[in-house]
Design a protein around this motif. Structure first.
Motif, PDB file in Angstrom:
ATOM      1  N   SER A  55       0.814  -1.217   0.000  1.00 27.19           N
ATOM      2  CA  SER A  55       0.000   0.000   0.000  1.00 27.19           C
ATOM      3  C   SER A  55       0.848   1.267   0.000  1.00 27.19           C
ATOM      4  O   SER A  55       0.406   2.313  -0.464  1.00 27.19           O
ATOM      5  N   GLN A  56       2.053   1.182   0.519  1.00 26.79           N
ATOM      6  CA  GLN A  56       2.947   2.340   0.516  1.00 26.79           C
ATOM      7  C   GLN A  56       4.382   1.859   0.398  1.00 26.79           C
ATOM      8  O   GLN A  56       4.822   1.017   1.185  1.00 26.79           O
ATOM      9  N   LEU A  57       5.084   2.409  -0.585  1.00 27.90           N
ATOM     10  CA  LEU A  57       6.461   2.001  -0.840  1.00 27.90           C
ATOM     11  C   LEU A  57       7.438   2.734   0.077  1.00 27.90           C
ATOM     12  O   LEU A  57       7.090   3.704   0.754  1.00 27.90           O
ATOM     13  N   TYR A  58       8.676   2.281   0.032  1.00 25.04           N
ATOM     14  CA  TYR A  58       9.766   2.931   0.766  1.00 25.04           C
ATOM     15  C   TYR A  58      10.025   4.300   0.144  1.00 25.04           C
ATOM     16  O   TYR A  58      10.186   4.432  -1.070  1.00 25.04           O
ATOM     17  N   ASN A  59      10.068   5.346   0.975  1.00 27.44           N
ATOM     18  CA  ASN A  59      10.298   6.695   0.478  1.00 27.44           C
ATOM     19  C   ASN A  59      11.129   7.454   1.506  1.00 27.44           C
ATOM     20  O   ASN A  59      10.620   7.916   2.527  1.00 27.44           O
ATOM     21  N   ALA A  60      12.433   7.583   1.235  1.00 23.26           N
ATOM     22  CA  ALA A  60      13.327   8.245   2.182  1.00 23.26           C
ATOM     23  C   ALA A  60      13.052   9.736   2.278  1.00 23.26           C
ATOM     24  O   ALA A  60      13.253  10.348   3.338  1.00 23.26           O
ATOM     25  N   GLU A  61      12.584  10.349   1.174  1.00 26.83           N
ATOM     26  CA  GLU A  61      12.329  11.787   1.198  1.00 26.83           C
ATOM     27  C   GLU A  61      11.193  12.128   2.157  1.00 26.83           C
ATOM     28  O   GLU A  61      11.195  13.174   2.795  1.00 26.83           O
ATOM     29  N   GLU A  62      10.194  11.271   2.234  1.00 29.02           N
ATOM     30  CA  GLU A  62       9.077  11.487   3.143  1.00 29.02           C
ATOM     31  C   GLU A  62       9.312  10.849   4.514  1.00 29.02           C
ATOM     32  O   GLU A  62       8.400  10.781   5.337  1.00 29.02           O
ATOM     33  N   LYS A  63      10.528  10.345   4.731  1.00 23.95           N
ATOM     34  CA  LYS A  63      10.914   9.683   5.981  1.00 23.95           C
ATOM     35  C   LYS A  63      10.037   8.463   6.268  1.00 23.95           C
ATOM     36  O   LYS A  63       9.755   8.141   7.419  1.00 23.95           O
ATOM     37  N   HIS A  64       9.611   7.816   5.194  1.00 24.81           N
ATOM     38  CA  HIS A  64       8.886   6.552   5.346  1.00 24.81           C
ATOM     39  C   HIS A  64       9.875   5.440   5.007  1.00 24.81           C
ATOM     40  O   HIS A  64       9.972   4.973   3.884  1.00 24.81           O
ATOM     41  N   TYR A  65      10.624   5.013   6.046  1.00 29.24           N
ATOM     42  CA  TYR A  65      11.706   4.052   5.851  1.00 29.24           C
ATOM     43  C   TYR A  65      11.184   2.625   5.956  1.00 29.24           C
ATOM     44  O   TYR A  65      11.745   1.793   6.686  1.00 29.24           O
ATOM     45  N   ALA A  66      10.113   2.320   5.250  1.00 29.03           N
ATOM     46  CA  ALA A  66       9.518   0.995   5.380  1.00 29.03           C
ATOM     47  C   ALA A  66       8.655   0.703   4.172  1.00 29.03           C
ATOM     48  O   ALA A  66       8.448   1.546   3.293  1.00 29.03           O
ATOM     49  N   VAL A  67       8.158  -0.529   4.152  1.00 35.13           N
ATOM     50  CA  VAL A  67       7.175  -0.968   3.161  1.00 35.13           C
ATOM     51  C   VAL A  67       5.929  -1.396   3.924  1.00 35.13           C
ATOM     52  O   VAL A  67       6.015  -2.197   4.865  1.00 35.13           O
ATOM     53  N   ASP A  68       4.764  -0.866   3.542  1.00 36.49           N
ATOM     54  CA  ASP A  68       3.499  -1.243   4.162  1.00 36.49           C
ATOM     55  C   ASP A  68       2.801  -2.280   3.284  1.00 36.49           C
ATOM     56  O   ASP A  68       2.541  -2.026   2.104  1.00 36.49           O
ATOM     57  N   ILE A  69       2.511  -3.467   3.864  1.00 36.44           N
ATOM     58  CA  ILE A  69       1.872  -4.557   3.128  1.00 36.44           C
ATOM     59  C   ILE A  69       0.493  -4.783   3.721  1.00 36.44           C
ATOM     60  O   ILE A  69       0.350  -5.044   4.926  1.00 36.44           O
ATOM     61  N   VAL A  70      -0.531  -4.682   2.886  1.00 29.62           N
ATOM     62  CA  VAL A  70      -1.906  -4.917   3.331  1.00 29.62           C
ATOM     63  C   VAL A  70      -2.136  -6.415   3.481  1.00 29.62           C
ATOM     64  O   VAL A  70      -1.882  -7.190   2.556  1.00 29.62           O
ATOM     65  N   VAL A  71      -2.591  -6.821   4.666  1.00 29.07           N
ATOM     66  CA  VAL A  71      -2.868  -8.231   4.940  1.00 29.07           C
ATOM     67  C   VAL A  71      -4.162  -8.321   5.738  1.00 29.07           C
ATOM     68  O   VAL A  71      -4.636  -7.325   6.306  1.00 29.07           O
TER      69      VAL A  71
END
Length: 289
Positions: free
Chosen positions: A179-195
């Motif tokens: 649902s949301q990829l890794y994005n260092a610019e937005e400080k989202h240092y992760a991958v969100d997986i819908v389960v």
């Protein structure tokens, strides 16, 4: 005055009056032993005997192991054990303090509590104004030897390091839609997986649980240390099946997915990878779909 002199003379005669101590055979009255004594001799002998007895007893207690049997004296072995335990306790306390600082720093980084680096503007301008010709850029002898040593290590360890890296495989903790990829610019240092809710979350590799607790923003969080500076974090879980200090294997269930914490909008797994204190993109190494 005469009376005092007479009294002193009388006392002196009593002290110096001689007596005879005789030991006889009871049956034959044969004299076996005889010695001449005075009251003064007896007093001196008894005083010296008492002093010698006290001295010998003191030496015996102070310099022999017999003192351990006297109430109030501690055993030498117990003192030695107490000193060793005190040293071990101090060493363990230092290790615990270092580990607590390490876990606290990991927790701050994974929660995004990273302080911005503050630069000194004046020092930067001053460094930029330096004349390059005034700086000695020639490497020192020690620097040249170090560079040569590193070059040789890189040359002969090339295939060994390549083999170790190729054998290291990460297991997907869950499979689902990102649902949301890794994005260092937005400080989202992760991958969100819908389960789906209550989906088992599995360990991405062998490791040790270094953190397993509840946080307000990310709910139930579990962090694994896989060695070689690699960490993996699993957030927004409904519950955890492992506790801090547990050893886990690749693919082993470590948590149950959920929707806990303030920073969530539905059941999903927030998955992070960190290498030597820096975030890396999990999608580069793992196929989640």
């Amino acid at each position: 005055m005469n009376t005092n002199k007479k009294g002193k003379k009388k006392l002196a005669r009593k002290l110096l009056h001689k007596y005879r101590l005789v030991i006889l055979n009871e049956d034959t009255f044969e004299e076996r032993f005889a010695v001449k004594l005075t009251r003064l001799n007896v007093f001196v002998i008894l005083s010296l005997s008492t002093i010698i007895l006290i001295a010998l007893t003191t030496i015996l207690i102070a310099f022999t192991p017999l003192r351990e049997y006297i109430p109030g004296y501690s055993s030498t072995a117990l003192k030695k054990q107490a000193i060793e335990l005190s040293k071990k306790t101090d060493s363990l306390q230092q290790v615990i303090t270092i580990n607590e600082q390490y876990f606290a720093s990991i927790k701050r980084v994974l929660e995004g509590d990273v302080n911005t680096v503050i630069f000194n503007k004046d020092s930067i301008i001053k460094a930029a104004e330096l004349d390059v010709s005034e700086i000695n850029l020639n490497p020192s002898r020690e620097d040249s030897l170090l560079r040569e040593k590193v070059d040789k290590e890189d040359k002969y360890n090339l295939f060994e390091s390549a083999t170790a890296a190729s054998n290291f495989v990460l297991f997907p903790p869950v499979t689902g839609t990102i649902s949301q990829l890794y994005n260092a610019e937005e400080k989202h240092y992760a991958v969100d997986i819908v389960v789906a809710k209550d989906t088992p979350i599995k360990a991405t590799a062998d490791g040790t649980v270094v953190l397993a607790e509840w946080t307000t923003q990310t709910g139930y969080v579990i962090i694994l240390d896989h060695g070689n500076g690699l960490l993996s974090a699993y957030k927004h879980n409904a519950s955890l099946t492992k506790t801090q200090g547990d050893l886990v294997k690749t693919g082993e269930v470590i948590a149950i997915s959920g929707n806990t914490g303030e920073l969530t909008s539905g059941p999903h797994l927030h998955f992070e990878l960190w290498k030597d204190g820096y975030p890396i993109n999990p999608s580069t190494f793992i196929d989640f779909e």
